[in-house]
Design an enzyme around this catalytic site. Structure first.
Site, PDB file in Angstrom:
ATOM      1  CD  GLU A 152      -2.681  -1.051   2.607  1.00  0.00           C
ATOM      2  OE1 GLU A 152      -3.504  -0.123   2.740  1.00  0.00           O
ATOM      3  OE2 GLU A 152      -2.461  -1.905   3.485  1.00  0.00           O
ATOM      4  CE  LYS A 177       2.165   0.916   5.606  1.00  0.00           C
ATOM      5  NZ  LYS A 177       1.172   0.491   4.628  1.00  0.00           N
ATOM      6  NE  ARG A 197       4.197  -8.198  10.148  1.00  0.00           N
ATOM      7  CZ  ARG A 197       3.243  -7.300  10.288  1.00  0.00           C
ATOM      8  NH1 ARG A 197       1.989  -7.686  10.388  1.00  0.00           N
ATOM      9  NH2 ARG A 197       3.518  -6.014  10.319  1.00  0.00           N
TER      10      ARG A 197
END
Length: 854
Positions: free
Chosen positions: A351, A576, A566
């Site tokens: 993104e 973020k 992950r």
């Protein structure tokens, strides 16, 4: 209303369901989450509601007596006790998962609970910290006879037993001394209670061990078994910390042997059978993009090549477990194969609303690496479906970081490229009866127990008209959404496919006021681009069934979704939202602040891309989530920089030294760029009667173990061929040493000094920035570790700026991001803040792992 039943143990799930069936609860729609001992079910018609609720069950699946009051489930006494014990275990530092696993072991659970209770009697309810809790857990899990449980718990609580070594000794002692009472003096002596090991003792012990093996060490050099040195030093200093001993061994071996040569780096031939399930990656055998350099072991490319991952072959999607086959699957796969020619296709779909971080490095290596290893192609696709948060700088930075890591996308695409096609598919989804326009508010849709939409069964034609009006801007934001008629694996019903946003898009402007969601866009863009392997992190496993459902509901080609673990790092945050908070509060300068673990920050700090790729290779391709310490990444950085960063000399805290017997003479000294391989080049630095050394390389008062310059002890100057001795110490008004007067003699005629130090002459003034961990705790986002939140956990010493450091003239022509090893100091990289008048260097990593680090 009260429901109760005799609390009887059931042996299996069927009996548990029968129990609730007796209470007029429909067992057919139950779902189980046994790891959490949680059962979700709709209330029976007797209660007059379809709202989902929860009831705790004991680990044996026996339902506890419960009460349902005003639509809420109140757990029985058994579950309350379990919840209290769970809270007790997490209070000593156990993770929730570890605490739940412990609860399943009745004997261990009882022992640990008693140990904690005893420790709290000694120190109070809040006096058992994580270190103490770890020792209590270790003791409870290894203690065979509980008759000494109280005694050992007291010893830990009173901080007599403070380390794992002492705990092991304590357990051995009570095992070998079964009779009561325990001899307290003998116990404390056997466990090293009160023993303090000084750095000088460690240094002397290691020096003694190395002296015994000096001849063999000089002969075998770095092929010598260093574990032997460690073992003997540990035997001499039983209670010393292993990491501190290792650091001292490394330092003294380096002092004796010097840096590694090419011969030292050569591996001894060793034939070892490595199976596909025993992938081992050696850090020396991997370079940029994970390609092997020697072929001795499996690199990242080998881990990703061919059959290594057991992935499906292109066109054989249906052979994958869980893949949904429809009557049209074969025809769609045939068309797909005609387009791709059987070539593997992957994509990296970030993104564009933030900067990539270290976790993305694994995703980049996995997606681009898997395609590369199998002669396929990989797309860089921006998932630009949220115009409120997207900025052009993120698009640019993401592409730049992908290429910095050494990968070139086959094509750069955007989800917005497909807006019209995605809209047409949404219309088709409505026509097929799989989607509807809903007017529930956002707050009503939050969570997994949202009430069913009253508009779920509205006529198809009505939804088509309303969806067209959404597109034309008739509705306000939040007034209408398009929802898909499906249940996701995590139980969430009817996820949103389109929502209204009156925000101009960076690429399409005001053309659209409705934007698709991730759950709708992701799989369809994969289908449009004919992706063969949709690789994503483990948290998206819950969306796999919805991924397949949507492709099949629209009768389009359906790729296969594969999940991998992950990559997480301790002592940092990568969210973020949290990084933005750090920037806004002034904790860090920007997304590329070298204390962060964004890729732009790591580049600015001086981490080579090869090192990051090698780190991903060492972590390996795993399905389970990986949490790694930063020092493992730093180790990969050192490996690369040791071979690529030319040497220079810099002094961070300068002390002026005047060589009295050189007068005004000046000469040039040639310094090898890589001492282990002088054929790789050298540079020249001036040597005059005035030099500068590190202030810490001189002590006015001689101390035991100190090997550098003192009034009584000479020291050698690296590369210069001189040994200097102090004649006079000059101090300022405050008594601080500001200058030394020394004389020098040739190192060929002088006795060999105990140490050689670095120096600079006619240097350049520069600024040096020294970085430490940004956070004090391993998991700054964990409320159990940091109750007041991550912003309260900032390390006040995470940045030290030295504005008047000195560096030799060999770095004068350096470019931004050029890297150097400042001898005896660390690895440094030239920062973008540098100017023609003043260079700025960031410390990338120290020469050796800091022994103080965990």
């Amino acid at each position: 209303m009260s429901l109760s039943n005799k609390h009887k143990h059931k042996k299996d799930q069927t009996e548990t369901e029968e129990y609730w069936t007796d209470l007029n609860v429909d067992s057919a729609v139950w779902t189980y989450a046994l790891d959490d001992h949680l059962t979700r079910f709709p209330y029976s018609p007797v209660l007059g509601t379809n709202v989902y609720s929860s009831v705790r069950k004991s680990p044996c699946l026996a339902p506890c007596p419960v009460e349902i009051v005003c639509g809420s489930v109140i757990a029985g006494d058994c579950c309350r006790k379990m919840a209290d014990t769970l809270t007790l275990f997490t209070s000593i530092g156990l993770s929730e998962q570890k605490a739940k696993e412990t609860l399943k072991n009745e004997a261990l659970s009882a022992t640990l609970k008693e140990a904690i209770t005893q420790a709290q009697r000694v120190n109070g309810a809040s006096g058992v910290d994580k270190v103490m809790g770890t020792l209590l857990y270790g003791m409870a899990s290894r203690l065979k006879d509980n008759k000494h449980l109280i005694f050992l718990s007291d010893s830990i609580a009173q901080r007599k037993i403070c380390t794992e070594l002492q705990l092991a000794a304590a357990l051995d002692f009570v095992k070998s001394h079964p009779q009561d009472p325990i001899n307290q003096k003998a116990f404390e002596e056997a466990c090293g209670v009160g023993v303090i090991i000084t750095p000088e003792q460690i240094e002397d012990a290691v020096e003694s061990v190395i002296k015994r093996h000096k001849e063999q060490l000089l002969k075998e050099r770095y092929h010598f078994n260093m574990g032997l040195l460690m073992g003997e030093a540990r035997s001499a200093l039983k209670w010393a910390e292993g990491k501190v001993i290792k650091n001292e061994v490394d330092m003294q071996v380096l002092h004796l042997l010097g840096p590694k040569t090419e011969a030292d780096l050569e591996k001894k031939s060793k034939k070892a059978k490595v199976t596909e399930n025993e992938v081992k990656v050696k850090k020396e055998d991997v370079r940029v993009n994970g390609e092997p350099t020697t072929g001795e072991v499996k690199s990242l490319m080998d881990q990703l090549r061919g059959e290594a991952l057991k992935f499906h072959k292109p066109g054989e999607n249906f052979k994958t477990e869980g893949y949904v086959v429809t009557p049209n699957t074969v025809a769609l796969l045939k068309k797909h194969m005609e387009i791709t020619g059987g070539q593997i296709r992957t994509r990296f779909p970030p993104e564009p609303n933030g900067i990539l971080h270290i976790g993305h490095a694994k995703a980049i290596n996995f997606n681009f690496g898997y395609a590369k290893a199998n002669n396929g192609i990989c797309f860089l696709r921006y998932d630009d479906t949220n115009p409120e948060k997207e900025e052009e700088k993120y698009f640019t930075a993401i592409k730049e970081m992908v290429e910095w890591l050494g990968y070139k996308p086959y094509d750069v695409t955007h989800a917005s490229d497909n807006f019209q096609q995605l809209y047409d598919l949404a219309v088709d989804l409505i026509r097929r009866g799989h989607a509807y326009v809903c007017h529930q508010k956002g707050e009503e849709l939050k969570g997994h127990n949202a009430p069913p939409s009253p508009w779920r069964d509205r006529p198809i034609e009505e939804s088509l008209v309303l969806f067209d009006r959404m597109k034309k801007g008739v509705f306000a934001e939040g007034e209408a959404t398009l929802r898909m008629k499906m249940v996701m694996e995590d139980g969430k019903m009817d996820p949103v496919a389109y929502r209204i946003k009156y925000t101009p898009h960076h690429r399409t402007g005001d053309e659209w006021c409705i934007y698709p969601t991730y759950d709708y866009t992701h799989c369809l863009c994969d289908s449009i681009e004919n992706i063969t392997h949709s690789l994503c992190t483990k948290e998206f496993q819950a969306r796999r069934s919805s991924y397949y459902w949507l492709c099949n509901a629209l009768d389009v080609y359906c790729p296969v979704q594969w999940e991998y673990g992950r990559l997480n790092l301790t002592y940092t945050v990568v969210s973020k939202r949290k990084i933005i908070k750090l920037v806004e509060t002034g904790v860090v300068r920007d997304w590329d602040d070298p204390r962060l673990f964004t890729l732009t920050a790591l580049r600015r700090r001086g981490f080579p891309p090869e090192a990051i790729n090698n780190f991903c290779a060492r972590v390996g391709v795993t399905v389970s989530q990986t949490t790694t310490e930063p020092h493992l990444l730093e180790s990969c950085v050192r490996d690369v920089l040791n071979d690529t960063a030319p040497r220079a000399m810099a002094v961070l805290e300068p002390l002026k030294v005047t060589i009295t017997n050189l007068a005004n003479s000046s000469s040039d000294v040639r310094v090898p760029d890589f001492p282990a391989n002088e054929a790789k080049g050298s540079h020249v630095v001036p040597f005059t009667s005035t030099i500068f050394i590190e202030h810490s390389d001189f002590r006015e008062v001689m101390e035991k173990g100190y090997k550098r310059l003192t009034p009584e002890q000479p020291v050698g100057l690296r590369h210069a061929g001189y040994v200097i001795s102090v004649e006079k110490v000059i101090k300022d008004a405050q008594g601080k040493v500001v200058e030394l007067k020394v004389n020098c003699c040739s190192s060929e005629t002088a006795d060999k000094p105990k140490a050689f130090i670095h120096w600079v002459s006619q240097p350049l003034l520069c600024e040096v920035r020294l970085y430490e961990r940004l956070f004090l705790h391993k998991n700054p986002e964990d409320a159990s570790e940091v109750p007041k939140g991550f912003l309260s956990d900032i390390n006040p010493n995470s940045l030290q700026v030295i504005s008047s450091a000195l560096v030799d003239t060999s770095v004068k022509g350096a470019k931004v991001f050029d890297k150097f090893q400042f001898e005896r100091v660390g690895y440094f990289s030239l920062d973008p803040d540098s100017t023609a008048d003043k260079l700025v260097f960031n410390r990338t990593v120290t020469l050796k792992e800091d022994p103080g680090k965990i």
